[in-house]
Design a protein around this motif. Structure first.
Motif, PDB file in Angstrom:
ATOM      1  N   LYS A 237     -32.907  31.843 -38.995  1.00 11.97           N
ATOM      2  CA  LYS A 237     -32.447  30.812 -38.051  1.00 11.97           C
ATOM      3  C   LYS A 237     -30.948  30.947 -37.818  1.00 11.97           C
ATOM      4  N   TRP A 238     -30.181  31.132 -38.908  1.00 16.81           N
ATOM      5  CA  TRP A 238     -28.727  31.276 -38.784  1.00 16.81           C
ATOM      6  C   TRP A 238     -28.389  32.506 -37.944  1.00 16.81           C
TER       7      TRP A 238
ATOM      8  N   ASN B  31     -25.867  21.177 -45.791  1.00 20.31           N
ATOM      9  CA  ASN B  31     -26.993  20.242 -45.871  1.00 20.31           C
ATOM     10  C   ASN B  31     -26.781  19.124 -46.887  1.00 20.31           C
TER      11      ASN B  31
ATOM     12  N   ARG C  15     -34.241  30.242 -43.332  1.00 26.86           N
ATOM     13  CA  ARG C  15     -32.911  29.694 -43.026  1.00 26.86           C
ATOM     14  C   ARG C  15     -31.965  30.788 -42.549  1.00 26.86           C
TER      15      ARG C  15
ATOM     16  N   LEU D 171     -24.836  27.390 -46.003  1.00 29.10           N
ATOM     17  CA  LEU D 171     -25.895  26.583 -45.391  1.00 29.10           C
ATOM     18  C   LEU D 171     -26.297  25.438 -46.328  1.00 29.10           C
TER      19      LEU D 171
END
Length: 68
Positions: free
Chosen positions: A9-10, A67, A6, A63
């Motif tokens: 990706k960020w 979500n 994650r 993050l």
């Protein structure tokens, strides 16, 4: 997805000023190379490893909040 995935990706989707929000050195940072007549002043992101200047826990927490 793991925390590392994650985060990666960020990082691939955010750069420059978007990362400043999570920088431990944001206060007083010139947000780019600055010179006031002496030696140039470089922000932490120019010479530190990314994990040394970004608050990784805060990024992952945000993050997680997105979500929900």
């Amino acid at each position: 997805m793991s925390d590392n995935e994650r985060l990666e990706k960020w990082l691939s989707e955010h750069d420059g000023e978007e990362r400043c929000k999570y920088c431990r050195y944001d206060d007083g940072c010139p947000h780019g190379i600055a010179c006031y007549g002496g030696s140039p002043i470089e922000p932490a992101c120019c010479y530190y490893d990314i994990k040394d200047y970004l608050d990784i826990e805060a990024i992952l927490k945000d993050l997680e909040e997105e979500n929900k």
